[in-house]
Design a protein around this motif. Sequence first.
Motif, PDB file in Angstrom:
ATOM      1  N   THR A 118       1.038  -0.897  -0.134  1.00 53.44           N
ATOM      2  CA  THR A 118       0.294  -0.307  -0.025  1.00 53.44           C
ATOM      3  C   THR A 118       1.261   1.306   0.141  1.00 53.44           C
ATOM      4  O   THR A 118       1.682   1.312   0.575  1.00 53.44           O
ATOM      5  N   PHE A 119       0.923   2.437  -0.274  1.00 57.05           N
ATOM      6  CA  PHE A 119       0.543   3.210  -0.638  1.00 57.05           C
ATOM      7  C   PHE A 119       0.267   4.786  -0.293  1.00 57.05           C
ATOM      8  O   PHE A 119      -1.163   4.386  -0.829  1.00 57.05           O
ATOM      9  N   ALA A 120       0.605   6.185   0.026  1.00 55.96           N
ATOM     10  CA  ALA A 120      -0.286   6.755   0.732  1.00 55.96           C
ATOM     11  C   ALA A 120      -0.259   7.900  -0.333  1.00 55.96           C
ATOM     12  O   ALA A 120      -1.027   8.709  -0.642  1.00 55.96           O
ATOM     13  N   SER A 121       0.185   7.831  -1.682  1.00 56.47           N
ATOM     14  CA  SER A 121       0.514   8.232  -2.871  1.00 56.47           C
ATOM     15  C   SER A 121       0.202   8.164  -4.565  1.00 56.47           C
ATOM     16  O   SER A 121       0.779   6.326  -4.098  1.00 56.47           O
ATOM     17  N   VAL A 122      -0.652   8.096  -5.095  1.00 55.54           N
ATOM     18  CA  VAL A 122       0.337   7.135  -6.048  1.00 55.54           C
ATOM     19  C   VAL A 122       1.772   7.468  -7.086  1.00 55.54           C
ATOM     20  O   VAL A 122       2.020   7.072  -7.465  1.00 55.54           O
ATOM     21  N   ASP A 123       2.279   9.016  -6.960  1.00 57.20           N
ATOM     22  CA  ASP A 123       3.385   9.076  -6.909  1.00 57.20           C
ATOM     23  C   ASP A 123       4.326   7.949  -6.035  1.00 57.20           C
ATOM     24  O   ASP A 123       5.031   7.761  -7.061  1.00 57.20           O
ATOM     25  N   ASP A 124       3.442   8.053  -4.286  1.00 57.41           N
ATOM     26  CA  ASP A 124       4.669   6.466  -4.116  1.00 57.41           C
ATOM     27  C   ASP A 124       4.459   5.681  -4.688  1.00 57.41           C
ATOM     28  O   ASP A 124       5.383   4.739  -5.284  1.00 57.41           O
ATOM     29  N   TYR A 125       3.665   5.582  -5.205  1.00 58.95           N
ATOM     30  CA  TYR A 125       3.399   4.553  -5.844  1.00 58.95           C
ATOM     31  C   TYR A 125       4.526   4.194  -8.082  1.00 58.95           C
ATOM     32  O   TYR A 125       4.346   2.716  -8.279  1.00 58.95           O
ATOM     33  N   GLU A 126       4.426   5.026  -8.065  1.00 61.43           N
ATOM     34  CA  GLU A 126       4.388   5.315  -9.578  1.00 61.43           C
ATOM     35  C   GLU A 126       6.648   5.088  -9.353  1.00 61.43           C
ATOM     36  O   GLU A 126       7.449   5.152 -10.086  1.00 61.43           O
ATOM     37  N   SER A 127       6.917   5.318  -8.017  1.00 58.32           N
ATOM     38  CA  SER A 127       8.350   5.319  -8.234  1.00 58.32           C
ATOM     39  C   SER A 127       8.816   4.097  -7.203  1.00 58.32           C
ATOM     40  O   SER A 127      10.234   3.576  -7.611  1.00 58.32           O
ATOM     41  N   PHE A 128       7.675   3.444  -6.093  1.00 55.16           N
ATOM     42  CA  PHE A 128       7.745   1.846  -6.349  1.00 55.16           C
ATOM     43  C   PHE A 128       8.256   1.545  -7.400  1.00 55.16           C
ATOM     44  O   PHE A 128       9.136   0.296  -7.257  1.00 55.16           O
ATOM     45  N   VAL A 157       9.466   1.492 -10.064  1.00 53.07           N
ATOM     46  CA  VAL A 157      11.138   1.594 -10.964  1.00 53.07           C
ATOM     47  C   VAL A 157      12.172   1.006  -9.760  1.00 53.07           C
ATOM     48  O   VAL A 157      12.771   0.713  -9.981  1.00 53.07           O
ATOM     49  N   SER A 158      11.383   1.927  -8.160  1.00 52.28           N
ATOM     50  CA  SER A 158      13.005   1.606  -6.711  1.00 52.28           C
ATOM     51  C   SER A 158      12.596  -0.567  -6.986  1.00 52.28           C
ATOM     52  O   SER A 158      14.369  -0.438  -6.876  1.00 52.28           O
ATOM     53  N   GLU A 208      15.436  -1.774  -9.049  1.00 53.94           N
ATOM     54  CA  GLU A 208      16.696  -1.613  -8.840  1.00 53.94           C
ATOM     55  C   GLU A 208      17.254  -1.720  -7.753  1.00 53.94           C
ATOM     56  O   GLU A 208      17.317  -2.505  -7.266  1.00 53.94           O
ATOM     57  N   ALA A 209      15.931  -2.542  -7.019  1.00 53.24           N
ATOM     58  CA  ALA A 209      16.233  -2.820  -5.430  1.00 53.24           C
ATOM     59  C   ALA A 209      16.662  -4.857  -6.220  1.00 53.24           C
ATOM     60  O   ALA A 209      16.927  -5.709  -5.085  1.00 53.24           O
ATOM     61  N   GLY A 210      16.247  -5.670  -7.665  1.00 52.51           N
ATOM     62  CA  GLY A 210      16.301  -6.717  -7.751  1.00 52.51           C
ATOM     63  C   GLY A 210      15.129  -7.150  -7.999  1.00 52.51           C
ATOM     64  O   GLY A 210      15.964  -8.579  -8.941  1.00 52.51           O
ATOM     65  N   LEU A 211      14.368  -6.917  -8.621  1.00 50.23           N
ATOM     66  CA  LEU A 211      13.222  -7.332  -9.166  1.00 50.23           C
ATOM     67  C   LEU A 211      13.631  -8.213 -10.172  1.00 50.23           C
ATOM     68  O   LEU A 211      14.143  -6.662 -11.300  1.00 50.23           O
ATOM     69  N   ASP A 212      12.888  -9.087 -10.294  1.00 50.63           N
ATOM     70  CA  ASP A 212      13.695  -9.244 -12.511  1.00 50.63           C
ATOM     71  C   ASP A 212      11.982  -8.711 -13.840  1.00 50.63           C
ATOM     72  O   ASP A 212      11.203  -8.639 -13.368  1.00 50.63           O
ATOM     73  N   GLU A 213      13.240  -7.650 -14.275  1.00 51.06           N
ATOM     74  CA  GLU A 213      11.703  -6.455 -14.585  1.00 51.06           C
ATOM     75  C   GLU A 213      11.606  -8.081 -16.026  1.00 51.06           C
ATOM     76  O   GLU A 213      10.327  -7.728 -16.665  1.00 51.06           O
ATOM     77  N   GLU A 214      12.591  -8.798 -16.578  1.00 55.24           N
ATOM     78  CA  GLU A 214      11.795  -9.576 -17.532  1.00 55.24           C
ATOM     79  C   GLU A 214      10.681 -10.143 -16.740  1.00 55.24           C
ATOM     80  O   GLU A 214       9.837 -10.759 -18.130  1.00 55.24           O
ATOM     81  N   SER A 215      10.392 -10.721 -15.475  1.00 56.07           N
ATOM     82  CA  SER A 215       9.964 -12.062 -15.077  1.00 56.07           C
ATOM     83  C   SER A 215       8.557 -11.186 -13.998  1.00 56.07           C
ATOM     84  O   SER A 215       7.725 -12.490 -14.589  1.00 56.07           O
ATOM     85  N   TYR A 216       8.458 -10.085 -13.769  1.00 52.75           N
ATOM     86  CA  TYR A 216       7.465  -9.941 -13.156  1.00 52.75           C
ATOM     87  C   TYR A 216       7.164  -8.067 -12.958  1.00 52.75           C
ATOM     88  O   TYR A 216       8.326  -7.745 -14.048  1.00 52.75           O
ATOM     89  N   THR A 217       6.419  -7.611 -12.594  1.00 53.28           N
ATOM     90  CA  THR A 217       5.325  -6.510 -13.242  1.00 53.28           C
ATOM     91  C   THR A 217       5.025  -5.811 -12.211  1.00 53.28           C
ATOM     92  O   THR A 217       4.005  -7.283 -11.335  1.00 53.28           O
ATOM     93  N   VAL A 218       4.946  -4.785 -11.722  1.00 51.31           N
ATOM     94  CA  VAL A 218       4.210  -3.953 -10.549  1.00 51.31           C
ATOM     95  C   VAL A 218       2.719  -3.413 -11.736  1.00 51.31           C
ATOM     96  O   VAL A 218       2.745  -2.686 -12.025  1.00 51.31           O
TER      97      VAL A 218
END
Length: 517
Positions: A296-306, A308-309, A312-322
């Motif tokens: 859960t996020f306090a705002s849409v900006d936090d969700y959009e930042s998450f 991306v981050s 950057e923290a190691g989640l495989d972009e080719e295998s998963y999506t938010v």
Amino acid sequence: MYIFKNAFKNITRQKGRSILIFILIVTIAFSSCVALCIRSSANAAKESTYESMSISATITSNRTGMMESGFAERGTEGEDFELDSDAIMEEMAAMQEGLSLEELQEYEDLEEVASFYYTRTIGLDGSSLEAYETSTTGFGESQMMGGSMSMAGGMEMGISVESSGDFEVTSFSTHDGMTNFIDGTCVIYDGTVFDMDDSASCIISQEVAYLNDISVGDTIELANPSLDSELYEIEVTGIFSCETTDAYANNIYISEDYYQVIAANSESVAESYYVDEDETIELDTTLVATTSGVFTFASVDDYESFSVSVFEAGLDEESYTVVSSDLTEYEASITPLENLTSFTTYFFLVVLAIGSVILILFNIFTIRERKYEIGVLAAIGMPKVKVAQQFICETFMITILAIVIGGVGGTIVATPLANVLLADQIESLSTDYSDVSENFGGNFQGESMAGGMEQGASLSMMGTSDVDYVDSISVSMDVEVIAQLLAIALILSVVASSVGVVSVLRYDPLTILSNRS
């Protein structure tokens, strides 16, 4: 000052012409004010809701990316490569399982995350319980179950297979995860929700409770669909009802603590069996849960930042999506508002264009009727610019009064008119969905949307009661609308008067005076 005094005298002296111009500009001002107020208030409502909404999101498998990546590693089009069926099965298994709870929890400490909770879902039969018959196929009829699968050659993979289960049993790590009760879709009308640290308690639907004559405090017995001897006795602490019977009738909710008890017991009593005659594929009866973690996020900006981050923290972009269903629901809920904004914008432009053309033509004819007056003023030495200023001043004084009256009237009418138009938009969307659904025999579940593809919401979502449409707005005149109306007044006055004056001043004053007729 002379120009203003003379302009005022001319307005009062030529009452008929002034009244006609006044009526025309009031009409333009009224229509423009309604359109601009509705558009401004609609945009403000969308922006306010968007900025204040809390967002929840999940990390899901990117099936397309995983498949494309897998094939890219094995070869490209036009090259010879050996298709590795074992590798493909491993990829399919990974897509089914998604991230484990431990992997999901690696990202809950990112600064954008306000909170994290998770659910686990398994399917159990009702050993002493009869399931409620629903009109739709749900989890209870076919769920993903099974433990590890061993295949010939020694390969073992954590793939699940389908097994029947009468009830969808969902555990929650916290009561915050029970969003259906938080938003009022479901309510407990008898008893109370289970304690999070209470090992063997649950809540059940009123349909199942009525069908099996169960009351709060009674005990129900559930069984592993793959192993009849694996039984679980659970006390009913509450009975709930939901707006949509079929969606939740066979749901049973428990705490995460009791799920751990079930999982540990299921693993300890599991039995193995083969699913083929050659005994190459071996399964066991261990219950396998579908885990869903929610950030859960306090705002849409936090969700959009998450979004991306987290990569950057190691989640495989080719295998998963938010993904976030909240944004999808928000976009669907404002669809009538978007349509209303588009309609009022087009209406405003059409009214302004037609009204301006009529006003310009009317001014050309009336100024030509006064060309002798223009000739006299030019002949006595008044500069052409001042002559033009006088006629512009006359039109501007009428326009300002008309804008004030039209603006006040438009503001009063805008709110009820906007809500009526919104109701029509909502009814139209529901009718579109009903028509398409009827073409599919009343069970349309597609992702297309009649007349609204740009919003990105599915037709099946937009035509149902699941969407909380924005069905009313409060319209008011703000500084932006006032500035726009004043700009319209100034432009109309300058353009309408200048065109007529220029058409006369291009002649020599003596020529005008000699041809008075």
